[in-house]
Design a protein around this motif. Structure first.
Motif, PDB file in Angstrom:
ATOM      1  N   PRO A  73       0.800  -1.228   0.000  1.00 40.65           N
ATOM      2  CA  PRO A  73       0.000   0.000   0.000  1.00 40.65           C
ATOM      3  C   PRO A  73       0.828   1.272   0.000  1.00 40.65           C
ATOM      4  O   PRO A  73       0.314   2.341  -0.319  1.00 40.65           O
ATOM      5  CB  PRO A  73      -0.823  -0.127   1.289  1.00 40.65           C
ATOM      6  CG  PRO A  73      -0.027  -1.032   2.169  1.00 40.65           C
ATOM      7  CD  PRO A  73       0.657  -1.996   1.248  1.00 40.65           C
ATOM      8  N   SER A  74       2.108   1.169   0.348  1.00 41.65           N
ATOM      9  CA  SER A  74       2.947   2.363   0.424  1.00 41.65           C
ATOM     10  C   SER A  74       3.631   2.694  -0.895  1.00 41.65           C
ATOM     11  O   SER A  74       4.293   3.724  -1.009  1.00 41.65           O
ATOM     12  CB  SER A  74       4.007   2.187   1.521  1.00 41.65           C
ATOM     13  OG  SER A  74       4.810   1.048   1.271  1.00 41.65           O
ATOM     14  N   ASN A  75       3.479   1.829  -1.910  1.00 42.56           N
ATOM     15  CA  ASN A  75       4.123   2.052  -3.203  1.00 42.56           C
ATOM     16  C   ASN A  75       3.081   2.082  -4.316  1.00 42.56           C
ATOM     17  O   ASN A  75       2.016   1.469  -4.203  1.00 42.56           O
ATOM     18  CB  ASN A  75       5.149   0.948  -3.502  1.00 42.56           C
ATOM     19  CG  ASN A  75       6.277   0.916  -2.485  1.00 42.56           C
ATOM     20  OD1 ASN A  75       6.797   1.951  -2.088  1.00 42.56           O
ATOM     21  ND2 ASN A  75       6.654  -0.280  -2.053  1.00 42.56           N
ATOM     22  N   SER A  76       3.389   2.791  -5.380  1.00 40.74           N
ATOM     23  CA  SER A  76       2.486   2.848  -6.525  1.00 40.74           C
ATOM     24  C   SER A  76       2.489   1.509  -7.259  1.00 40.74           C
ATOM     25  O   SER A  76       3.366   0.671  -7.051  1.00 40.74           O
ATOM     26  CB  SER A  76       2.910   3.969  -7.475  1.00 40.74           C
ATOM     27  OG  SER A  76       4.216   3.731  -7.967  1.00 40.74           O
ATOM     28  N   PHE A  77       1.486   1.310  -8.117  1.00 35.52           N
ATOM     29  CA  PHE A  77       1.403   0.056  -8.860  1.00 35.52           C
ATOM     30  C   PHE A  77       1.048   0.349 -10.311  1.00 35.52           C
ATOM     31  O   PHE A  77       0.527   1.413 -10.649  1.00 35.52           O
ATOM     32  CB  PHE A  77       0.373  -0.886  -8.235  1.00 35.52           C
ATOM     33  CG  PHE A  77      -1.057  -0.434  -8.400  1.00 35.52           C
ATOM     34  CD1 PHE A  77      -1.860  -0.962  -9.400  1.00 35.52           C
ATOM     35  CD2 PHE A  77      -1.601   0.523  -7.561  1.00 35.52           C
ATOM     36  CE1 PHE A  77      -3.174  -0.547  -9.560  1.00 35.52           C
ATOM     37  CE2 PHE A  77      -2.907   0.942  -7.702  1.00 35.52           C
ATOM     38  CZ  PHE A  77      -3.698   0.407  -8.700  1.00 35.52           C
ATOM     39  N   THR A  78       1.336  -0.629 -11.158  1.00 32.92           N
ATOM     40  CA  THR A  78       1.059  -0.506 -12.588  1.00 32.92           C
ATOM     41  C   THR A  78       0.422  -1.795 -13.083  1.00 32.92           C
ATOM     42  O   THR A  78       0.883  -2.887 -12.748  1.00 32.92           O
ATOM     43  CB  THR A  78       2.351  -0.241 -13.384  1.00 32.92           C
ATOM     44  OG1 THR A  78       2.987   0.934 -12.887  1.00 32.92           O
ATOM     45  CG2 THR A  78       2.042  -0.061 -14.866  1.00 32.92           C
ATOM     46  N   ILE A  79      -0.650  -1.657 -13.858  1.00 35.36           N
ATOM     47  CA  ILE A  79      -1.294  -2.811 -14.488  1.00 35.36           C
ATOM     48  C   ILE A  79      -1.474  -2.500 -15.971  1.00 35.36           C
ATOM     49  O   ILE A  79      -2.116  -1.512 -16.332  1.00 35.36           O
ATOM     50  CB  ILE A  79      -2.672  -3.118 -13.865  1.00 35.36           C
ATOM     51  CG1 ILE A  79      -2.540  -3.432 -12.377  1.00 35.36           C
ATOM     52  CG2 ILE A  79      -3.336  -4.290 -14.593  1.00 35.36           C
ATOM     53  CD1 ILE A  79      -3.877  -3.571 -11.677  1.00 35.36           C
ATOM     54  N   GLY A  80      -0.897  -3.338 -16.806  1.00 35.46           N
ATOM     55  CA  GLY A  80      -1.131  -3.252 -18.240  1.00 35.46           C
ATOM     56  C   GLY A  80      -1.743  -4.561 -18.711  1.00 35.46           C
ATOM     57  O   GLY A  80      -1.263  -5.634 -18.347  1.00 35.46           O
ATOM     58  N   HIS A  81      -2.826  -4.481 -19.480  1.00 32.21           N
ATOM     59  CA  HIS A  81      -3.487  -5.719 -19.890  1.00 32.21           C
ATOM     60  C   HIS A  81      -4.236  -5.514 -21.198  1.00 32.21           C
ATOM     61  O   HIS A  81      -4.560  -4.384 -21.586  1.00 32.21           O
ATOM     62  CB  HIS A  81      -4.463  -6.193 -18.815  1.00 32.21           C
ATOM     63  CG  HIS A  81      -5.686  -5.324 -18.689  1.00 32.21           C
ATOM     64  ND1 HIS A  81      -5.660  -4.088 -18.086  1.00 32.21           N
ATOM     65  CD2 HIS A  81      -6.966  -5.508 -19.105  1.00 32.21           C
ATOM     66  CE1 HIS A  81      -6.867  -3.552 -18.119  1.00 32.21           C
ATOM     67  NE2 HIS A  81      -7.682  -4.392 -18.733  1.00 32.21           N
ATOM     68  N   ASP A  82      -4.509  -6.616 -21.862  1.00 33.72           N
ATOM     69  CA  ASP A  82      -5.421  -6.614 -22.999  1.00 33.72           C
ATOM     70  C   ASP A  82      -6.112  -7.974 -23.051  1.00 33.72           C
ATOM     71  O   ASP A  82      -5.763  -8.904 -22.311  1.00 33.72           O
ATOM     72  CB  ASP A  82      -4.707  -6.291 -24.316  1.00 33.72           C
ATOM     73  CG  ASP A  82      -3.601  -7.286 -24.657  1.00 33.72           C
ATOM     74  OD1 ASP A  82      -3.646  -8.428 -24.153  1.00 33.72           O
ATOM     75  OD2 ASP A  82      -2.687  -6.934 -25.417  1.00 33.72           O
ATOM     76  N   PHE A  83      -7.116  -8.081 -23.894  1.00 35.43           N
ATOM     77  CA  PHE A  83      -7.859  -9.334 -23.989  1.00 35.43           C
ATOM     78  C   PHE A  83      -8.547  -9.401 -25.339  1.00 35.43           C
ATOM     79  O   PHE A  83      -8.687  -8.397 -26.052  1.00 35.43           O
ATOM     80  CB  PHE A  83      -8.883  -9.465 -22.856  1.00 35.43           C
ATOM     81  CG  PHE A  83      -9.802  -8.282 -22.710  1.00 35.43           C
ATOM     82  CD1 PHE A  83     -10.889  -8.103 -23.556  1.00 35.43           C
ATOM     83  CD2 PHE A  83      -9.572  -7.338 -21.722  1.00 35.43           C
ATOM     84  CE1 PHE A  83     -11.730  -7.018 -23.425  1.00 35.43           C
ATOM     85  CE2 PHE A  83     -10.405  -6.244 -21.583  1.00 35.43           C
ATOM     86  CZ  PHE A  83     -11.490  -6.086 -22.432  1.00 35.43           C
ATOM     87  N   GLU A  84      -8.992 -10.600 -25.668  1.00 29.21           N
ATOM     88  CA  GLU A  84      -9.781 -10.832 -26.871  1.00 29.21           C
ATOM     89  C   GLU A  84     -10.707 -12.012 -26.613  1.00 29.21           C
ATOM     90  O   GLU A  84     -10.477 -12.812 -25.699  1.00 29.21           O
ATOM     91  CB  GLU A  84      -8.873 -11.122 -28.068  1.00 29.21           C
ATOM     92  CG  GLU A  84      -7.987 -12.344 -27.897  1.00 29.21           C
ATOM     93  CD  GLU A  84      -7.014 -12.524 -29.052  1.00 29.21           C
ATOM     94  OE1 GLU A  84      -7.026 -11.675 -29.963  1.00 29.21           O
ATOM     95  OE2 GLU A  84      -6.257 -13.513 -29.039  1.00 29.21           O
ATOM     96  N   TYR A  85     -11.771 -12.093 -27.391  1.00 32.40           N
ATOM     97  CA  TYR A  85     -12.682 -13.220 -27.219  1.00 32.40           C
ATOM     98  C   TYR A  85     -13.329 -13.559 -28.551  1.00 32.40           C
ATOM     99  O   TYR A  85     -13.331 -12.765 -29.502  1.00 32.40           O
ATOM    100  CB  TYR A  85     -13.749 -12.916 -26.164  1.00 32.40           C
ATOM    101  CG  TYR A  85     -14.837 -11.969 -26.618  1.00 32.40           C
ATOM    102  CD1 TYR A  85     -15.999 -12.440 -27.236  1.00 32.40           C
ATOM    103  CD2 TYR A  85     -14.714 -10.600 -26.423  1.00 32.40           C
ATOM    104  CE1 TYR A  85     -16.999 -11.572 -27.649  1.00 32.40           C
ATOM    105  CE2 TYR A  85     -15.701  -9.725 -26.825  1.00 32.40           C
ATOM    106  CZ  TYR A  85     -16.845 -10.214 -27.441  1.00 32.40           C
ATOM    107  OH  TYR A  85     -17.830  -9.353 -27.855  1.00 32.40           O
ATOM    108  N   MET A  86     -13.896 -14.757 -28.592  1.00 40.27           N
ATOM    109  CA  MET A  86     -14.663 -15.191 -29.749  1.00 40.27           C
ATOM    110  C   MET A  86     -15.784 -16.093 -29.265  1.00 40.27           C
ATOM    111  O   MET A  86     -15.713 -16.677 -28.171  1.00 40.27           O
ATOM    112  CB  MET A  86     -13.776 -15.934 -30.750  1.00 40.27           C
ATOM    113  CG  MET A  86     -13.151 -17.208 -30.203  1.00 40.27           C
ATOM    114  SD  MET A  86     -12.184 -18.122 -31.422  1.00 40.27           S
ATOM    115  CE  MET A  86     -13.492 -18.676 -32.510  1.00 40.27           C
ATOM    116  N   LEU A  87     -16.842 -16.197 -30.041  1.00 43.20           N
ATOM    117  CA  LEU A  87     -17.945 -17.102 -29.741  1.00 43.20           C
ATOM    118  C   LEU A  87     -17.748 -18.404 -30.491  1.00 43.20           C
ATOM    119  O   LEU A  87     -17.311 -18.414 -31.646  1.00 43.20           O
ATOM    120  CB  LEU A  87     -19.280 -16.471 -30.126  1.00 43.20           C
ATOM    121  CG  LEU A  87     -19.713 -15.260 -29.287  1.00 43.20           C
ATOM    122  CD1 LEU A  87     -20.939 -14.604 -29.889  1.00 43.20           C
ATOM    123  CD2 LEU A  87     -19.989 -15.681 -27.853  1.00 43.20           C
TER     124      LEU A  87
END
Length: 342
Positions: A287-301
């Motif tokens: 909690p005392s440090n910053s954070f980074t989240i990078g993400h992507d996604f894809e989907y199909m039926l």
């Protein structure tokens, strides 16, 4: 360094005049410290809010009173009432290292138990942020009725905890009543799903062509960041007959915890027709440090109900999740039709 007899006061006469000039008793227990030292040694500041003619109810219990169950409370209110609710996890100084791996949250909900033994949450009039300190608080205003209080201890890495005791304190403008109840741990899955639906943001996916309609395939993806120090990703499949093949990639992660066991940077999931699934939760680690989240996604039926390629080929989820009938895994797909009016 800044005790009453410290040489630093004589070296800083202006501060001495401003802070100690009116100090009458050098043994009054009042002391000063630099702000940089304060934030180094203290995680939070507790402020006692005193309200005239308010009422208080307290209870101490265990987050997990028996295996596979969590402690909760019925809350009964007879008059429109303002509340302040505080949840304090009992923790000793030698357990400080665990604070970065677990977090607290309080929610006041309306719910019903269904004939199949599952629970449906249909409103959340009060909910706190998920926080990694030893205590959290929230407040709100409730109309007369019966509610359920859910005190959550999120332990994403399934770390062994020496102490899971807590104290809850409720201050209210009118008299109220609370009663202990036990709920299955799988209520956490329903809570996260509804938190995403009520407070998350639907993700708009670019159309592949001018003839595509984003809503025509029945798939909705929610990203929750409000109330969650990180990310919760929910996929909802309302297509009547086809499965969603969902591929999630975490492209960048710093100072975070991911909820999927044995997870790497990629997740594969098959969501059946008329089901919802929490794909992943990613939370700040320290909690005392910053954070980074990078993400992507894809989907199909697809009409096929298994992963077609990759490491999890022929599986329904990779990494695997607990798919048993009474599983409390938050990533288990949950039927939409079993919860009417959702």
């Amino acid at each position: 360094d800044w005790s009453d007899y410290s040489h630093l006061w004589s070296e800083n006469p202006d501060l001495h005049f401003e802070l100690l000039n009116n100090k009458r008793n050098k043994h009054d227990g009042v002391f000063w410290m630099p702000f940089i030292s304060f934030v180094k040694y203290f995680e939070c500041v507790d402020i006692c809010k005193l309200r005239h003619n308010w009422y208080e109810v307290r209870d101490s219990s265990n987050f997990y009173p028996v295996p596979k169950m969590m402690q909760a409370y019925y809350l009964t209110i007879s008059y429109a009432t303002e509340l302040d609710i505080t949840l304090h996890r009992k923790i000793s100084k030698n357990l400080r290292i665990q604070r970065s791996d677990v977090s607290l949250c309080i929610a006041v909900i309306n719910m019903e138990e269904q004939s199949n033994g599952n629970y449906r949450i249909y409103s959340m009039p009060i909910v706190s942020r998920r926080d990694q300190h030893k205590l959290i608080s929230t407040n709100g205003f409730l109309q007369p009725g019966t509610y359920v209080i859910l005190p959550f201890l999120f332990n994403q890495v399934n770390k062994y905890l020496d102490n899971t005791e807590f104290t809850i304190a409720i201050h209210s403008s009118h008299i109220l009543d609370i009663q202990r109840i036990k709920l299955p741990l799988r209520i956490e899955r329903e809570f996260l799903i509804k938190l995403c639906i009520f407070h998350g943001e639907p993700v708009r996916i670019s159309k592949k062509s001018d003839n595509d309609d984003n809503q025509s395939d029945g798939v909705t993806i929610y990203e929750l960041k409000k109330y969650w120090d990180g990310l919760v990703l929910l996929v909802e499949n309302r297509h009547p007959s086809k499965y969603v093949h969902f591929h999630f990639r975490c492209t960048l992660s710093q100072n975070t915890l991911i909820s999927r066991k044995d997870s790497r940077s990629e997740l594969f999931d098959i969501i059946p027709p008329n089901y919802r699934q929490i794909i992943v939760t990613i939370s700040r680690k320290s909690p005392s440090n910053s954070f980074t989240i990078g993400h992507d996604f894809e989907y199909m039926l697809s009409s096929q109900n298994f992963i077609k390629q990759g490491e999890g080929i022929k599986q329904k989820h990779w990494p695997k999740i607990d798919e048993s009938q009474l599983s409390d895994d938050i990533h288990l797909p949950q039927c939409i039709l079993s919860a009417k009016h959702n």
